[in-house]
Motif scaffolding. Structure first.
Motif, short mmCIF file in Angstrom:
data_model
loop_
_atom_site.label_atom_id
_atom_site.label_comp_id
_atom_site.label_asym_id
_atom_site.label_seq_id
_atom_site.Cartn_x
_atom_site.Cartn_y
_atom_site.Cartn_z
N GLU A 152 4.18 -10.88 -45.88
CA GLU A 152 2.81 -10.93 -46.39
C GLU A 152 2.75 -10.62 -47.88
OE1 GLU A 152 0.91 -8.19 -43.82
OE2 GLU A 152 0.80 -9.57 -42.12
N ASN A 154 5.27 -11.34 -49.99
CA ASN A 154 6.09 -12.32 -50.71
C ASN A 154 5.21 -13.46 -51.23
OD1 ASN A 154 8.03 -14.22 -51.55
ND2 ASN A 154 9.45 -13.58 -49.94
N PRO A 155 5.18 -13.69 -52.53
CA PRO A 155 4.32 -14.75 -53.08
C PRO A 155 4.69 -16.15 -52.58
CG PRO A 155 5.80 -13.87 -54.77
CD PRO A 155 5.90 -12.96 -53.60
N ARG A 158 2.45 -17.24 -49.76
CA ARG A 158 1.01 -17.24 -50.00
C ARG A 158 0.41 -18.56 -49.51
NH1 ARG A 158 0.56 -15.40 -55.54
NH2 ARG A 158 1.13 -13.41 -54.59
N ASP A 159 -0.70 -18.48 -48.82
CA ASP A 159 -1.43 -19.65 -48.29
C ASP A 159 -0.65 -20.39 -47.20
OD1 ASP A 159 -3.48 -19.15 -50.14
OD2 ASP A 159 -2.47 -20.38 -51.68
#
Length: 1144
Positions: A152, A154-155, A158-159
């Motif tokens: 969660e 970790n970029p 994302r999305d």
């Protein structure tokens, strides 16, 4: 990739999921990198599929991408490495170290060296940082929590963790819209287009005479069901549910009555999706219907409509048009103005004390006052609620351990605790079934005179058996079960042979609801992932795939007349949903309001009189009119109900049984129920006065009535759910019957009263009257100061005053096939091969013999925590090695108790009167509780009350909240008459199985307190048991209290009343007992975790004795056990009337 292409991938993912192409779904998730399915990831980690875990992760990130990714891969590979070490597979561990973990050496060389050194240890838990490592399952779960946090954060993810929200079956909808548009543009549109392919644009062929058919504005397909009819899926279920045919129409569009058709599942277009051509609407070919039905496909050369049998087509038409069924399922149909609130049973008329938490109840379908009860310790009882008599009490046991499967035996060895999940009567009341929390189902036959006999036992499921019901497929009585193994099974009720197995659920199956429409038999099932499925009695798979509101534990039930379908369930977040289903559309017809926002347990419900619904919620019973979504009324049954009480109507709706906080049952009645109970009481009193008419001189009342007025002959002989059968006898008929016929409603009353009057306290003084075994021990040095059975019941653990532990293990053999502790087989005093003794640390300033000892055992029997005046030691029970020590004196630890929800948290009572709340994992004291004036001598947790109760040598009781650890209440125990006040000395506490009643033991008394620390009843030494009390404990079923005395005697008391049942003299179990000098007596007592009549006592001379009744007596303080006799634990008073002491 463009935005539209990305959305197309999501549409394909949804389609694949709805079609159950699971592997393809996850492969596309990985290759596209658009959606990370956390649920799939969790499942693979928990299953230890490490290659698949890394393969899936690599679709989204690589080891070197960032520090979050590096940490994710490291944790996974480290866990894989530790598991290889744990199973002693060093070759595999070396391979993992070289291939998988070496890549991290360049980032942290010291860490890699430390990991490498684990290979040199016999057990990697010897490493201080890994000493708290538990078993594989718990370690994986702990790692998962950390991994989810890293993902969660970790970029790169994302999305990608949330699936877009759009309507179910969106791809199919778009295709249908396209076909409709193509048909509108067709030069020769036909009212019934024959669409055979999607590979080319659609075009209708011209008519034979070349003329253009009349124009039509009818759409090709009926309206797609609204998405609102199907609740959104939960957090880790990324796809919307497939749109499926309605459950009420299952018999219509999936008839199996035509044997010539290989795939009757494709019977017709689902109602509500494709309208019949007779209505002037053109059906869109079975190609799309088949897609809704998942796997079945239309055979070549056979049109879809030809699949319908005449019966199912007729039924489907009635369902579509909303016509009432022509067949009455249970007699009289009632108009809405017939009933009022006075018809609801709301007055408390009886209170029954079961003695352990009630898990399931069911009233007899014909004998309206006979109640079947199953509990959390595996026992079942039959109550005659009119007289408050317990007619039958059956403690749990496996009937034939020799034929039990290996998984069942393993489950019982690992954890002997077992609960009743469901108990239910057969449709005619001559049979009952019991589903247990481990593997098995037991079926009894019931004689109307009150006799209960073993019929057969089935090792039905792997794991728990969650529900059981009776059904009548093919006019043959069968038993339907479901379980944790995700399977539904159907068994022959005569011999227990398996007839059908239904597989398709992807989570444990929570409930089953068999039913029928005319001659079409089917089963609804619900699973803990919220899926509702329906099955015909064939091997063609599920016909329905819905989502239940709440997406968790849901029960389904029909009204008594079989025309209305309801479900009630609770989500994991505590939101409860009671709904009625619209069978013609497969959607929710109405949702009933009035539940608390956050229920504390799964809400239970029942229906009655084809008019009312009832559910247990918010410490109340709430009632609804079936036609009104608002709560009709609510009652609290004079208080004492749990947050979500279980409840059950009798078949007439005149009585309602509801569970209480104190392991009891309250019976509520309406005016008809009161009249029924009064008539039964009057007849019983008449018989007690000496009437010459024998109790069972006539047949049962239900067989003596003859025809029942106003009940049509259309009532079927047996319905699918016994709890949904219209009663054969109405209360209005009872009111006009001749009084002499009422004698048969309550069998065995006079016989029971005779037994009660003849019952008396027994005194066991001779070894021949019982079975006692002194455990072998060549080193009986020091007193036995602590004693306990292991949780699986296979061993006894003692702690002597010299700080040495002793462990006796029973072996499984021909004489002891269960391997459980028993006085009939001598155990082995066990030590590991290296001969290590499990010895506590001792204080340099105080001998161990003068120190207070304490001990606590982990739930899985793997570790024991213990102290004898020195540091607290954590031992491995397999090796006897010390894993760690903590809490150095002074002050010394005097009592230990594990937190019920977290084994890493323990409460430690101290010599200086404080209580430490200690976290073993992080080695720190979370808080210190102060409130006593002397050392702590007892600690007991109650998970249901969310409290810790402490007792001290100051004879004070304190209640502490687990949430904030604040003190809620305190009270000193009262001195008995003739004793000087205030009292001093060790005071011990133990919660009853119901976790609301508290047993308090002091040398001057044993007493039972409620959750408010009010003393409900107490007993003080007197008469034959006049010596001070040394210890006391509840039996495992909570029905008895055992107490030991300083003269060597043992007392057996009823837990409900603290009335003495039996006295065991020391001469009965202590060889060469003598009162001269310093007599030997028991300091401590332990109760077997699954055998309620077995105890063990630790003596002042260092010996341990196992004691149980003889194989003639079978239980303490009564005549030889009878299968159908009243249980002594029901505690009748000598007059034959139930005790009026406060209910437990």
């Amino acid at each position: 990739m463009s935005s539209l292409s990305r959305e197309l991938v999501f549409l394909i993912l949804q389609f694949l999921d709805e079609e159950k192409f699971k592997e393809t779904v996850h492969k596309l998730e990985q290759e596209s990198g658009f959606f990370f399915n956390m649920k799939h990831f969790e499942d693979q980690v928990q299953a230890g599929e490490w290659d698949e875990v890394e393969r899936y992760l690599c679709g989204f990130t690589k080891v070197e991408d960032n520090r979050y990714s590096m940490k994710i891969f490291f944790e996974i590979r480290k866990q894989k490495y530790l598991e290889a070490l744990d199973r002693q597979d060093r070759a595999k561990a070396v391979e993992i170290l070289v291939k998988d973990l070496k890549v991290f050496a360049s980032f942290n060389e010291e860490l890699f060296k430390e990991i490498t050194q684990l290979l040199t240890l016999d057990n990697f838990r010897q490493n201080e940082q890994l000493s708290k490592y538990g078993d594989t399952k718990s370690a994986r779960n702990i790692m998962l929590i950390e991994l989810k946090k890293l993902i969660e954060a970790n970029p790169l993810f994302r999305d990608k963790l949330a699936f877009p929200a759009f309507k179910s079956s969106r791809l199919r909808t778009l295709i249908n819209q396209s076909l409709n548009w193509q048909h509108q543009l067709c030069k020769n549109p036909r009212p019934n287009p024959d669409i055979k392919t999607l590979f080319m644009d659609h075009s209708c062929t011209p008519t034979a005479n070349g003329s253009r058919p009349p124009p039509t504005n009818s759409p090709l397909v009926g309206p797609i069901p609204k998405a609102g009819a199907f609740p959104p899926i939960g957090a880790h279920g990324p796809f919307q549910p497939v749109v499926s045919p309605s459950p009420g129409a299952i018999a219509g569009w999936m008839s199996s009555t035509n044997p010539s058709l290989p795939h009757p599942a494709v019977a017709a277009a689902p109602p509500g999706l494709v309208q019949p051509s007779s209505a002037g609407v053109s059906p869109l070919c079975l190609l799309y219907t088949a897609a809704f039905l998942k796997h079945p496909r239309t055979p070549t050369g056979v049109t879809g409509m030809d699949y319908q049998s005449a019966d199912s087509e007729h039924l489907m038409k009635r369902i579509r048009t909303g016509q009432a069924d022509e067949v009455s399922f249970s007699g009289v149909m009632h108009n809405s103005n017939v009933y009022s609130q006075d018809d609801l049973p709301k007055a408390v008329v009886r209170t029954l004390s079961q003695g352990s938490n009630v898990m399931s109840m069911d009233f007899h379908p014909q004998q309206q006052t006979i109640l079947l009860v199953g509990t959390n310790v595996g026992d079942i009882s039959l109550w005659e609620v009119g007289s408050r008599d317990r007619l039958v009490h059956k403690p749990f046991k496996v009937w034939d351990m020799q034929t039990a499967s290996t998984p069942l035996q393993t489950a019982l060895v690992n954890d002997a605790a077992i609960s009743v999940n469901r108990c239910v009567w057969g449709p005619d009341g001559l049979m009952l079934g019991v589903a247990f929390s481990k593997h098995i189902v037991q079926i009894y036959t019931y004689n109307p005179t009150g006799e209960l006999r073993q019929h057969f036992e089935i090792d039905a499921h792997v794991g728990g058996v969650n529900d059981i019901a009776f059904a009548h497929p093919n006019k043959q009585l069968c038993i339907v079960t479901c379980g944790d193994d995700k399977v539904i099974k159907v068994w022959d009720a005569v011999g227990g042979r398996r007839q059908y197995t239904f597989e398709g659920h992807e989570a444990p199956v929570y409930s089953v609801c068999p039913h029928y429409k005319e001659n079409i038999q089917f089963i609804f099932s619900t699973a803990v992932d919220g899926k509702i499925k329906a099955w015909l009695y064939d091997c063609l798979g599920s016909r329905v795939d819905y989502d239940a509101p709440g997406l968790w534990c849901t029960m389904m039930s029909y009204s008594a007349d079989g025309t209305r379908l309801f479900s009630c369930g609770t989500s994991k977040e505590g939101e409860s949903h009671l709904v009625e289903w619209n069978e013609s559309e497969g959607a929710i017809k109405r949702t009933y309001s009035g539940f608390r926002k956050r229920s504390l347990d799964v809400v239970q419900f029942d229906t009655t009189r084809n008019r009312f619904l009832a559910a247990g919620d918010e410490f109340q019973i709430k009632f609804w009119d079936m036609d009104n979504t608002n709560v009709l009324t609510a009652v609290d049954a004079d208080g004492g109900l749990p947050a979500s009480p279980r409840l059950r109507f009798n078949k007439e709706g005149s009585l309602l049984a509801v569970t209480t906080n104190d392991s009891g049952i309250k019976i509520l009645a309406n005016n008809d129920g009161l009249r029924l109970l009064r008539m039964l009481e009057g007849r019983a009193m008449e018989k007690n006065r000496g009437t010459s008419e024998p109790i069972n001189s006539k047949p049962l009342i239900v067989n003596a009535l003859g025809p029942i007025v106003n009940v049509p002959n259309a009532v079927p002989p047996a319905l699918e759910r016994p709890d949904r059968i219209q009663p054969a006898v109405s209360i209005s008929n009872l009111g006009t019957m001749e009084n002499s016929r009422l004698v048969d409603v309550k069998p065995r009353i006079s016989e029971d009263i005779d037994k009660i009057k003849s019952w008396k306290i027994s005194d066991i003084a001779d070894p021949s009257q019982m079975k006692a075994l002194r455990l072998p021990d060549s080193t009986t040095a020091g007193k036995i100061v602590r004693l306990m059975y292991t949780n699986n019941g296979l061993a006894l653990l003692a702690l002597a005053s010299n700080a040495v532990h002793k462990l006796w293990k029973w072996q499984r053999n021909e004489r002891n096939q269960s391997g459980k502790a028993t006085a009939y087989v001598t155990p082995q005093l066990w030590q590991p091969p290296n001969g290590t003794l499990m010895t506590n640390d001792v204080s340099d300033n105080k001998p161990a013999e003068e120190s207070t000892a304490c001990i606590a055992l982990s739930k899985n029997d793997s570790y024991v925590m213990s102290a004898s005046g020195g540091k607290v030691s954590l031992f491995n029970m397999m090796t006897f090695k010390v894993m760690t020590t903590f809490v150095s004196p002074p002050p010394a630890a005097t009592f230990l108790a594990f937190h019920p929800q977290d084994n890493n948290i323990i409460a430690i009572g101290m010599e200086d009167s404080t209580i430490l709340i200690y976290n073993v994992r992080v080695d720190e004291v979370k808080t210190k509780l102060k409130g006593h004036q002397n050392r702590i001598t007892g600690l007991a947790f109650s998970q249901s009350l969310n409290v810790l109760v402490s007792s001290g040598a100051d004879t004070q009781l304190c209640v502490w909240s687990i949430d904030g650890w604040e003190k809620k209440k305190t009270r000193f125990i009262q001195a008995p008459a003739g004793r000087q006040s205030p009292l001093v000395g060790e005071t011990k506490v133990q919660f009853h199985n119901d976790h609301t009643h508290l047993l308090v033991a002091h040398e001057s008394q044993i007493a039972v307190y409620d959750c408010k620390l009010d003393c409900l009843r107490s007993w003080s030494p007197k008469d034959a048991l006049a010596a001070p009390i040394s210890s006391a404990i509840y039996s495992c079923d909570g029905l008895l209290v055992y107490a030991t005395f300083c003269d060597g005697a043992v007392g057996v008391f009823d837990a409900d009343t603290l009335r003495l049942r039996c006295r065991v003299a020391p001469t009965a179990y202590i060889p060469s007992f003598s009162l001269s000098g310093n007599p030997t007596y028991p300091l401590v007592i332990a109760a077997h975790p699954s055998e309620p009549n077995q105890i063990a006592v630790g003596m002042t001379d260092g010996s341990v004795h196992v004691v149980e009744p003889s194989d003639v007596e079978l239980k303490w303080g009564g005549a030889p056990s009878q299968d159908n006799g009243p249980s002594n634990s029901s505690n009748p008073s000598p007059s034959g009337q139930a005790s009026e002491l406060p209910s437990r």
